[in-house]
Design a protein around this motif. Structure first.
Motif, PDB file in Angstrom:
ATOM      1  N   GLY A   2       0.870  -1.236   0.054  1.00  0.00           N
ATOM      2  CA  GLY A   2      -0.021   0.018   0.081  1.00  0.00           C
ATOM      3  C   GLY A   2       0.918   1.157   0.271  1.00  0.00           C
ATOM      4  N   MET A   3       0.717   2.223   1.134  1.00  0.00           N
ATOM      5  CA  MET A   3       1.117   3.447   0.965  1.00  0.00           C
ATOM      6  C   MET A   3       2.407   3.478   2.132  1.00  0.00           C
ATOM      7  SD  MET A   3      -2.119   5.749   0.736  1.00  0.00           S
ATOM      8  CE  MET A   3      -1.274   7.411   1.651  1.00  0.00           C
ATOM      9  N   GLY A   4       3.211   2.244   2.008  1.00  0.00           N
ATOM     10  CA  GLY A   4       4.454   2.169   2.759  1.00  0.00           C
ATOM     11  C   GLY A   4       4.149   1.800   4.239  1.00  0.00           C
ATOM     12  N   ARG A   5       3.118   1.139   4.402  1.00  0.00           N
ATOM     13  CA  ARG A   5       2.379   0.786   6.013  1.00  0.00           C
ATOM     14  C   ARG A   5       3.443   0.182   6.767  1.00  0.00           C
ATOM     15  NH1 ARG A   5      -2.816  -2.286   4.464  1.00  0.00           N
ATOM     16  NH2 ARG A   5      -2.383  -1.680   2.361  1.00  0.00           N
ATOM     17  N   PRO A  10       7.033   0.874  12.696  1.00  0.00           N
ATOM     18  CA  PRO A  10       7.806   1.174  14.031  1.00  0.00           C
ATOM     19  C   PRO A  10       7.602   2.636  14.693  1.00  0.00           C
ATOM     20  CG  PRO A  10       9.146   0.261  11.903  1.00  0.00           C
ATOM     21  CD  PRO A  10       7.758   0.590  11.476  1.00  0.00           C
ATOM     22  N   GLN A  11       7.277   3.459  13.626  1.00  0.00           N
ATOM     23  CA  GLN A  11       6.967   4.735  14.302  1.00  0.00           C
ATOM     24  C   GLN A  11       5.527   4.793  15.178  1.00  0.00           C
ATOM     25  OE1 GLN A  11       6.995   6.780  10.408  1.00  0.00           O
ATOM     26  NE2 GLN A  11       8.867   7.922  11.180  1.00  0.00           N
ATOM     27  N   ILE A  12       4.568   4.042  14.519  1.00  0.00           N
ATOM     28  CA  ILE A  12       3.471   3.891  15.329  1.00  0.00           C
ATOM     29  C   ILE A  12       3.530   3.091  16.680  1.00  0.00           C
ATOM     30  CG2 ILE A  12       1.106   2.958  15.225  1.00  0.00           C
ATOM     31  CD1 ILE A  12       1.086   3.616  12.068  1.00  0.00           C
ATOM     32  N   ALA A  13       4.145   2.121  16.630  1.00  0.00           N
ATOM     33  CA  ALA A  13       4.374   1.366  17.688  1.00  0.00           C
ATOM     34  C   ALA A  13       5.346   2.171  18.754  1.00  0.00           C
ATOM     35  CB  ALA A  13       5.216  -0.008  17.255  1.00  0.00           C
ATOM     36  N   GLU A  14       6.207   2.936  18.292  1.00  0.00           N
ATOM     37  CA  GLU A  14       6.887   3.650  19.453  1.00  0.00           C
ATOM     38  C   GLU A  14       6.133   4.747  19.990  1.00  0.00           C
ATOM     39  OE1 GLU A  14       9.638   5.775  21.600  1.00  0.00           O
ATOM     40  OE2 GLU A  14       9.777   3.912  20.567  1.00  0.00           O
ATOM     41  N   GLU A  15       5.035   5.104  19.050  1.00  0.00           N
ATOM     42  CA  GLU A  15       4.285   6.469  19.766  1.00  0.00           C
ATOM     43  C   GLU A  15       3.329   5.697  20.473  1.00  0.00           C
ATOM     44  OE1 GLU A  15       3.285   9.844  20.585  1.00  0.00           O
ATOM     45  OE2 GLU A  15       4.778   9.460  19.170  1.00  0.00           O
ATOM     46  N   ILE A  16       2.782   4.414  20.336  1.00  0.00           N
ATOM     47  CA  ILE A  16       2.314   3.901  21.214  1.00  0.00           C
ATOM     48  C   ILE A  16       2.664   3.728  22.498  1.00  0.00           C
ATOM     49  CG2 ILE A  16       0.607   1.642  21.697  1.00  0.00           C
ATOM     50  CD1 ILE A  16       0.046   1.658  18.654  1.00  0.00           C
ATOM     51  N   GLU A  17       3.874   3.000  22.707  1.00  0.00           N
ATOM     52  CA  GLU A  17       4.678   2.768  23.760  1.00  0.00           C
ATOM     53  C   GLU A  17       4.701   4.152  24.387  1.00  0.00           C
ATOM     54  OE1 GLU A  17       9.025   1.352  25.206  1.00  0.00           O
ATOM     55  OE2 GLU A  17       8.306   0.596  23.125  1.00  0.00           O
ATOM     56  N   GLN A  48       5.717  12.835  12.813  1.00  0.00           N
ATOM     57  CA  GLN A  48       6.667  12.192  12.462  1.00  0.00           C
ATOM     58  C   GLN A  48       7.059  11.912  10.985  1.00  0.00           C
ATOM     59  OE1 GLN A  48       6.319   8.767  14.996  1.00  0.00           O
ATOM     60  NE2 GLN A  48       8.116   9.584  16.204  1.00  0.00           N
ATOM     61  N   LEU A  49       5.917  11.867  10.388  1.00  0.00           N
ATOM     62  CA  LEU A  49       5.857  11.447   8.867  1.00  0.00           C
ATOM     63  C   LEU A  49       6.218  12.639   8.177  1.00  0.00           C
ATOM     64  CD1 LEU A  49       2.587   9.271   8.654  1.00  0.00           C
ATOM     65  CD2 LEU A  49       4.746   8.535   8.318  1.00  0.00           C
ATOM     66  N   MET A  50       5.844  13.792   8.598  1.00  0.00           N
ATOM     67  CA  MET A  50       6.000  15.089   7.960  1.00  0.00           C
ATOM     68  C   MET A  50       7.452  15.780   8.305  1.00  0.00           C
ATOM     69  SD  MET A  50       2.016  16.884   7.687  1.00  0.00           S
ATOM     70  CE  MET A  50       2.675  17.863   6.514  1.00  0.00           C
ATOM     71  N   PHE A  51       7.610  15.790   9.413  1.00  0.00           N
ATOM     72  CA  PHE A  51       8.971  16.523   9.746  1.00  0.00           C
ATOM     73  C   PHE A  51       9.798  15.620  10.408  1.00  0.00           C
ATOM     74  CE2 PHE A  51       4.998  18.962  10.915  1.00  0.00           C
ATOM     75  CZ  PHE A  51       5.005  19.969   9.667  1.00  0.00           C
ATOM     76  N   ASN A  52       9.569  14.368  10.520  1.00  0.00           N
ATOM     77  CA  ASN A  52      10.855  13.455  11.117  1.00  0.00           C
ATOM     78  C   ASN A  52      10.759  13.985  12.652  1.00  0.00           C
ATOM     79  OD1 ASN A  52      12.113  11.378  11.010  1.00  0.00           O
ATOM     80  ND2 ASN A  52      14.071  12.094  10.541  1.00  0.00           N
ATOM     81  N   GLN A  53      10.120  14.684  13.135  1.00  0.00           N
ATOM     82  CA  GLN A  53      10.212  15.041  14.674  1.00  0.00           C
ATOM     83  C   GLN A  53       9.067  14.672  15.339  1.00  0.00           C
ATOM     84  OE1 GLN A  53      10.733  19.314  14.929  1.00  0.00           O
ATOM     85  NE2 GLN A  53      10.269  19.071  17.186  1.00  0.00           N
ATOM     86  N   ARG A  54       9.180  14.319  16.870  1.00  0.00           N
ATOM     87  CA  ARG A  54       8.062  14.130  17.552  1.00  0.00           C
ATOM     88  C   ARG A  54       8.086  14.994  18.617  1.00  0.00           C
ATOM     89  NH1 ARG A  54       7.988  11.392  22.190  1.00  0.00           N
ATOM     90  NH2 ARG A  54       5.734  10.962  21.922  1.00  0.00           N
ATOM     91  N   PHE A  55       6.880  15.137  19.519  1.00  0.00           N
ATOM     92  CA  PHE A  55       6.871  16.034  20.671  1.00  0.00           C
ATOM     93  C   PHE A  55       6.792  15.227  21.680  1.00  0.00           C
ATOM     94  CE2 PHE A  55       5.608  18.685  17.020  1.00  0.00           C
ATOM     95  CZ  PHE A  55       6.355  19.655  17.304  1.00  0.00           C
ATOM     96  N   GLU A  56       7.274  15.638  22.951  1.00  0.00           N
ATOM     97  CA  GLU A  56       7.123  15.207  24.133  1.00  0.00           C
ATOM     98  C   GLU A  56       5.525  15.337  24.696  1.00  0.00           C
ATOM     99  OE1 GLU A  56       8.938  12.668  25.557  1.00  0.00           O
ATOM    100  OE2 GLU A  56      10.184  12.927  23.968  1.00  0.00           O
ATOM    101  N   PHE A  57       4.834  14.614  25.329  1.00  0.00           N
ATOM    102  CA  PHE A  57       3.577  14.722  25.510  1.00  0.00           C
ATOM    103  C   PHE A  57       3.217  15.956  26.703  1.00  0.00           C
ATOM    104  CE2 PHE A  57       2.895  10.315  24.194  1.00  0.00           C
ATOM    105  CZ  PHE A  57       1.796  10.541  23.311  1.00  0.00           C
ATOM    106  N   GLY A  58       4.201  16.007  27.517  1.00  0.00           N
ATOM    107  CA  GLY A  58       4.340  17.379  28.517  1.00  0.00           C
ATOM    108  C   GLY A  58       4.501  18.597  28.085  1.00  0.00           C
ATOM    109  N   ASP A  59       5.191  18.413  26.643  1.00  0.00           N
ATOM    110  CA  ASP A  59       5.564  19.830  25.973  1.00  0.00           C
ATOM    111  C   ASP A  59       4.624  20.723  25.911  1.00  0.00           C
ATOM    112  OD1 ASP A  59       6.245  21.677  24.051  1.00  0.00           O
ATOM    113  OD2 ASP A  59       7.811  20.622  23.398  1.00  0.00           O
ATOM    114  N   GLU A  60       4.522  21.990  26.373  1.00  0.00           N
ATOM    115  CA  GLU A  60       3.636  23.087  26.679  1.00  0.00           C
ATOM    116  C   GLU A  60       3.263  23.623  25.185  1.00  0.00           C
ATOM    117  OE1 GLU A  60       3.793  26.142  29.654  1.00  0.00           O
ATOM    118  OE2 GLU A  60       4.782  24.761  31.061  1.00  0.00           O
ATOM    119  N   LYS A  61       4.274  23.584  24.382  1.00  0.00           N
ATOM    120  CA  LYS A  61       4.060  24.356  22.916  1.00  0.00           C
ATOM    121  C   LYS A  61       3.137  23.122  22.014  1.00  0.00           C
ATOM    122  CE  LYS A  61       8.214  27.194  22.541  1.00  0.00           C
ATOM    123  NZ  LYS A  61       9.489  27.379  21.882  1.00  0.00           N
ATOM    124  N   PHE A  62       3.414  21.973  22.144  1.00  0.00           N
ATOM    125  CA  PHE A  62       2.818  20.760  21.468  1.00  0.00           C
ATOM    126  C   PHE A  62       1.238  20.910  22.225  1.00  0.00           C
ATOM    127  CE2 PHE A  62       1.751  16.305  21.397  1.00  0.00           C
ATOM    128  CZ  PHE A  62       1.480  16.427  19.916  1.00  0.00           C
TER     129      PHE A  62
END
Length: 102
Positions: A2-5, A10-17, A48-62
């Protein structure tokens, strides 16, 4: 594939964790409100898909970014502007060709 599922798994699994470790583990089995955590996890996967960056959940800006996006969506819905979005009829309950209609 498909579309590179397979590449996304790995990115989705990391985010779930990360989501489980931040929101669920500290609650020691008590009920939690997922209306906050699920949009953040989804936004992080997209980031992560668009910018290759993730934010921490406690990040106020996020958290502020998520809040601004949610308020913007509410405003667009309130103003009735979603009817002008071309793909909207596909997901709404209004059209005969609706994916969501039963």
């Amino acid at each position: 594939d498909g579309m590179g599922r397979a590449a996304l798994e790995p990115q989705i699994a990391e985010e779930i964790e990360q989501c489980i470790n931040f929101f669920i583990v500290p609650n020691h089995g008590r009920p939690i409100d997922l209306t906050c955590s699920l949009p953040q996890a989804t936004a992080n996967i997209i980031s992560q898909l668009m910018f290759n960056q993730r934010f921490e959940f406690g990040d106020e800006k996020f958290n502020k970014l998520i809040s601004v996006i949610n308020e913007s969506v509410k405003l667009v819905q309130k103003l009735g502007l979603t009817a002008n979005i071309p793909f909207n009829s596909t997901f709404s309950n209004h059209g005969k060709n609706s994916v969501m209609a039963s």
